[in-house]
Design a protein around this motif. Structure first.
Motif, PDB file in Angstrom:
ATOM      1  N   GLU A 253       0.835  -1.206   0.000  1.00  0.00           N
ATOM      2  CA  GLU A 253       0.000   0.000   0.000  1.00  0.00           C
ATOM      3  C   GLU A 253       0.870   1.256   0.000  1.00  0.00           C
ATOM      4  OE1 GLU A 253      -3.843   1.671   2.446  1.00  0.00           O
ATOM      5  OE2 GLU A 253      -2.115   1.020   3.619  1.00  0.00           O
ATOM      6  N   GLY A 254       1.889   1.277   0.854  1.00  0.00           N
ATOM      7  CA  GLY A 254       2.756   2.446   0.930  1.00  0.00           C
ATOM      8  C   GLY A 254       3.545   2.666  -0.346  1.00  0.00           C
ATOM      9  N   ILE A 255       3.993   1.579  -0.976  1.00  0.00           N
ATOM     10  CA  ILE A 255       4.725   1.712  -2.240  1.00  0.00           C
ATOM     11  C   ILE A 255       3.814   2.296  -3.314  1.00  0.00           C
ATOM     12  CG2 ILE A 255       5.928   0.463  -4.062  1.00  0.00           C
ATOM     13  CD1 ILE A 255       6.909  -1.505  -1.926  1.00  0.00           C
ATOM     14  N   ALA A 256       2.554   1.846  -3.359  1.00  0.00           N
ATOM     15  CA  ALA A 256       1.600   2.407  -4.320  1.00  0.00           C
ATOM     16  C   ALA A 256       1.362   3.891  -4.047  1.00  0.00           C
ATOM     17  CB  ALA A 256       0.277   1.637  -4.255  1.00  0.00           C
ATOM     18  N   TYR A 257       1.274   4.267  -2.776  1.00  0.00           N
ATOM     19  CA  TYR A 257       1.116   5.683  -2.422  1.00  0.00           C
ATOM     20  C   TYR A 257       2.300   6.494  -2.935  1.00  0.00           C
ATOM     21  CZ  TYR A 257      -2.932   5.305   0.740  1.00  0.00           C
ATOM     22  OH  TYR A 257      -4.185   5.137   1.270  1.00  0.00           O
ATOM     23  N   MET A 258       3.515   5.948  -2.755  1.00  0.00           N
ATOM     24  CA  MET A 258       4.710   6.660  -3.211  1.00  0.00           C
ATOM     25  C   MET A 258       4.743   6.782  -4.720  1.00  0.00           C
ATOM     26  SD  MET A 258       7.679   5.268  -0.614  1.00  0.00           S
ATOM     27  CE  MET A 258       8.912   6.284  -1.413  1.00  0.00           C
ATOM     28  N   ALA A 259       4.329   5.723  -5.427  1.00  0.00           N
ATOM     29  CA  ALA A 259       4.282   5.789  -6.886  1.00  0.00           C
ATOM     30  C   ALA A 259       3.285   6.852  -7.330  1.00  0.00           C
ATOM     31  CB  ALA A 259       3.904   4.428  -7.464  1.00  0.00           C
ATOM     32  N   GLY A 260       2.130   6.913  -6.648  1.00  0.00           N
ATOM     33  CA  GLY A 260       1.121   7.899  -6.988  1.00  0.00           C
ATOM     34  C   GLY A 260       1.546   9.318  -6.685  1.00  0.00           C
ATOM     35  N   ALA A 261       2.316   9.492  -5.619  1.00  0.00           N
ATOM     36  CA  ALA A 261       2.810  10.820  -5.239  1.00  0.00           C
ATOM     37  C   ALA A 261       4.127  11.156  -5.916  1.00  0.00           C
ATOM     38  CB  ALA A 261       2.981  10.898  -3.719  1.00  0.00           C
ATOM     39  N   GLU A 262       4.661  10.233  -6.710  1.00  0.00           N
ATOM     40  CA  GLU A 262       5.937  10.388  -7.415  1.00  0.00           C
ATOM     41  C   GLU A 262       7.074  10.706  -6.448  1.00  0.00           C
ATOM     42  OE1 GLU A 262       5.984  11.674 -11.679  1.00  0.00           O
ATOM     43  OE2 GLU A 262       4.318  12.916 -10.988  1.00  0.00           O
ATOM     44  N   LEU A 263       7.275   9.794  -5.513  1.00  0.00           N
ATOM     45  CA  LEU A 263       8.331   9.945  -4.522  1.00  0.00           C
ATOM     46  C   LEU A 263       9.411   8.888  -4.728  1.00  0.00           C
ATOM     47  CD1 LEU A 263       6.313  10.655  -1.247  1.00  0.00           C
ATOM     48  CD2 LEU A 263       7.479  12.282  -2.743  1.00  0.00           C
TER      49      LEU A 263
ATOM     50  N   GLU B 127     -11.228  13.855 -14.201  1.00  0.00           N
ATOM     51  CA  GLU B 127     -10.500  14.339 -15.371  1.00  0.00           C
ATOM     52  C   GLU B 127      -9.067  14.730 -15.007  1.00  0.00           C
ATOM     53  OE1 GLU B 127     -12.907  17.736 -13.587  1.00  0.00           O
ATOM     54  OE2 GLU B 127     -13.199  15.614 -14.065  1.00  0.00           O
ATOM     55  N   VAL B 128      -8.871  15.223 -13.789  1.00  0.00           N
ATOM     56  CA  VAL B 128      -7.522  15.558 -13.335  1.00  0.00           C
ATOM     57  C   VAL B 128      -6.727  14.287 -13.054  1.00  0.00           C
ATOM     58  CG1 VAL B 128      -6.149  16.751 -11.583  1.00  0.00           C
ATOM     59  CG2 VAL B 128      -8.285  17.772 -12.408  1.00  0.00           C
ATOM     60  N   MET B 129      -7.399  13.317 -12.446  1.00  0.00           N
ATOM     61  CA  MET B 129      -6.739  12.049 -12.141  1.00  0.00           C
ATOM     62  C   MET B 129      -6.336  11.319 -13.414  1.00  0.00           C
ATOM     63  SD  MET B 129      -5.709  10.431  -9.503  1.00  0.00           S
ATOM     64  CE  MET B 129      -4.627   9.014  -9.524  1.00  0.00           C
ATOM     65  N   GLU B 130      -7.162  11.419 -14.442  1.00  0.00           N
ATOM     66  CA  GLU B 130      -6.799  10.789 -15.707  1.00  0.00           C
ATOM     67  C   GLU B 130      -5.528  11.413 -16.281  1.00  0.00           C
ATOM     68  OE1 GLU B 130      -9.001   9.289 -19.696  1.00  0.00           O
ATOM     69  OE2 GLU B 130      -9.268  11.412 -19.214  1.00  0.00           O
ATOM     70  N   GLN B 131      -5.430  12.736 -16.234  1.00  0.00           N
ATOM     71  CA  GLN B 131      -4.235  13.410 -16.733  1.00  0.00           C
ATOM     72  C   GLN B 131      -3.005  13.030 -15.916  1.00  0.00           C
ATOM     73  OE1 GLN B 131      -4.006  15.099 -19.620  1.00  0.00           O
ATOM     74  NE2 GLN B 131      -6.131  14.404 -19.852  1.00  0.00           N
ATOM     75  N   LYS B 132      -3.194  12.866 -14.616  1.00  0.00           N
ATOM     76  CA  LYS B 132      -2.074  12.457 -13.767  1.00  0.00           C
ATOM     77  C   LYS B 132      -1.607  11.053 -14.142  1.00  0.00           C
ATOM     78  CE  LYS B 132      -0.665  12.073  -8.938  1.00  0.00           C
ATOM     79  NZ  LYS B 132      -1.054  12.321  -7.526  1.00  0.00           N
ATOM     80  N   ASN B 133      -2.562  10.165 -14.394  1.00  0.00           N
ATOM     81  CA  ASN B 133      -2.209   8.804 -14.797  1.00  0.00           C
ATOM     82  C   ASN B 133      -1.546   8.776 -16.166  1.00  0.00           C
ATOM     83  OD1 ASN B 133      -3.142   6.256 -13.095  1.00  0.00           O
ATOM     84  ND2 ASN B 133      -4.532   7.938 -12.633  1.00  0.00           N
ATOM     85  N   LEU B 134      -2.023   9.606 -17.074  1.00  0.00           N
ATOM     86  CA  LEU B 134      -1.384   9.680 -18.388  1.00  0.00           C
ATOM     87  C   LEU B 134       0.051  10.185 -18.274  1.00  0.00           C
ATOM     88  CD1 LEU B 134      -4.336  11.099 -20.512  1.00  0.00           C
ATOM     89  CD2 LEU B 134      -3.353   8.793 -20.653  1.00  0.00           C
ATOM     90  N   HIS B 135       0.262  11.143 -17.371  1.00  0.00           N
ATOM     91  CA  HIS B 135       1.624  11.621 -17.118  1.00  0.00           C
ATOM     92  C   HIS B 135       2.506  10.480 -16.617  1.00  0.00           C
ATOM     93  CE1 HIS B 135       5.010  13.566 -15.163  1.00  0.00           C
ATOM     94  NE2 HIS B 135       4.602  13.080 -14.007  1.00  0.00           N
ATOM     95  N   LEU B 136       1.979   9.662 -15.696  1.00  0.00           N
ATOM     96  CA  LEU B 136       2.753   8.533 -15.184  1.00  0.00           C
ATOM     97  C   LEU B 136       3.087   7.550 -16.309  1.00  0.00           C
ATOM     98  CD1 LEU B 136       0.960   7.750 -11.789  1.00  0.00           C
ATOM     99  CD2 LEU B 136       3.176   8.855 -12.115  1.00  0.00           C
ATOM    100  N   GLN B 137       2.123   7.291 -17.182  1.00  0.00           N
ATOM    101  CA  GLN B 137       2.369   6.353 -18.277  1.00  0.00           C
ATOM    102  C   GLN B 137       3.446   6.871 -19.226  1.00  0.00           C
ATOM    103  OE1 GLN B 137       1.092   3.277 -18.090  1.00  0.00           O
ATOM    104  NE2 GLN B 137       0.218   4.059 -16.185  1.00  0.00           N
TER     105      GLN B 137
END
Length: 359
Positions: free
Chosen positions: A92-102, A226-236
């Motif tokens: 869970e914490g690793i996923a949080y870090m990936a989402g927060a780009e840490l 819509e913001v979350m989608e853009q964030k995910n596209l940035h990650l991809q």
């Protein structure tokens, strides 16, 4: 020319020494076999007295991963280590870090599972490491050492990649590499960064400021779809950059081989001996060793497998990396799997016999 210091130590001990030398700011972990020597060695070396590195035994793996999250949010070079069941608790914490780009570094010295399983070595966390493990569309950069020297070398490399891409990075080892003793040349000492240097290098950190001088907020939460989608596209897009720039692998005897063995970590070490035995039996066999398990060297595997009579994927599990190999070659070459389970490490002769039986 400065003479290099060669020392004899376990892979787990090499992780601890390298962490101190590469300017790690903090280690937060919890003991679990077969990686407890990491925190034990750090406690013995007392780096808080020399480099200022924080070493803390957390009350659990869940606590340690959240300490990593906090330290990484402040731009610090922080890391933890554990074994398979402990890393499962950290997902869970690793996923949080990936989402927060840490950026952060995680060492997994694998043991057999599922569940508590056995304390003997395994490679059965391949899926957990390369498929993200936690929730959401994310990846962790995964490095697979096959020697004590690489255990030491990959600590600094993992930090480098984690900060370059603001992404968690994992060193996926196993009980064989963690417990075995070999000669190793330790990396030179790097100075720990000052807060001023961190602010310049990590303007996104919690004590930094946005363009309008507001405090940075570290979070993986976004309520607007819509913001979350853009964030995910940035990650991809970032993951694609990593795929294109950071693939690492090693080959042996591939060009004139009739058969190809694909193996990582300790299984690759055993495969090297199997290839020697095969050559004595007039079998031409090459080795392809992925060093980055994610990004997986797809194109490179295809090139190495081209024209071969068969590809044998050797893993200490029921068959996980073999799926990535099959997806890569896409039916152009026959692909088979050989593995041992329950903490049993395959013998070189077994690998040679598997080659004969499956092709």
């Amino acid at each position: 020319m400065e003479e290099k210091e060669v020392v004899l130590m376990k892979g787990n001990e090499a992780i601890a020494h390298a962490a101190i030398r590469c300017g790690c700011d903090g280690y937060f972990g919890y003991p679990i076999t077969p990686q407890s020597e990491v925190i034990e060695t750090l406690a013995e070396l007392k780096p808080w007295e020399t480099t200022g590195m924080v070493v803390l035994q957390a009350e659990s793996e869940v606590a340690s991963i959240n300490m990593i999250y906090g330290g990484a949010g402040a731009g610090k070079r922080v890391m933890t280590s554990s074994s398979s069941p402990g890393v499962a608790l950290m997902q869970e914490g690793i996923a949080y870090m990936a989402g927060a780009e840490l950026p952060g570094v995680f060492v997994n010295v694998q043991r057999g599972g599922p569940g508590l399983g056995t304390i003997q070595p395994s490679q059965s966390d391949y899926f957990q490491a390369t498929r993200g493990g936690g929730n959401g569309d994310y990846y962790v950069i995964v490095l697979a050492p096959n020697s004590v020297q690489e255990m030491a070398d990959f600590v600094d490399l993992a930090f480098e990649l984690a900060f370059k891409y603001r992404n968690p990075a994992m060193i996926l080892s196993d009980g064989v590499i963690g417990q075995m003793m070999e000669k190793v040349v330790l990396p030179p000492f790097k100075p720990r960064r000052t807060d001023e240097e961190i602010m310049r290098e990590c303007p996104w950190a919690t004590f930094g400021r946005t363009k309008d001088r507001q405090p940075n907020v570290i979070t993986s939460l976004e309520l607007k779809p819509e913001v979350m989608e853009q964030k995910n596209l940035h990650l991809q897009e970032k993951y694609q950059q990593i795929r294109e720039a950071e693939v690492r692998y090693e080959t042996q005897h591939v060009d004139d081989a009739d058969y190809l063995i694909v193996a990582f970590g300790s299984a690759a070490r055993i495969a090297e001996k199997a290839i020697e035995i095969a050559q004595e039996k007039d079998m031409k066999v090459g080795l392809f060793r992925p060093i980055t398990l994610w990004p997986f060297p797809e194109k490179e595997v295809v090139a190495a497998a081209k024209g071969k009579k068969g590809v044998l994927v050797v893993e200490i599990n029921a068959g996980q990396m073999v799926e990535d190999v099959r997806l890569s070659v896409n039916g152009e070459v026959p692909v088979a799997h050989f593995g041992r389970l329950g903490g049993i490490v395959p013998e070189p002769d077994e690998i040679v016999n598997a080659l004969k039986e499956k092709f």
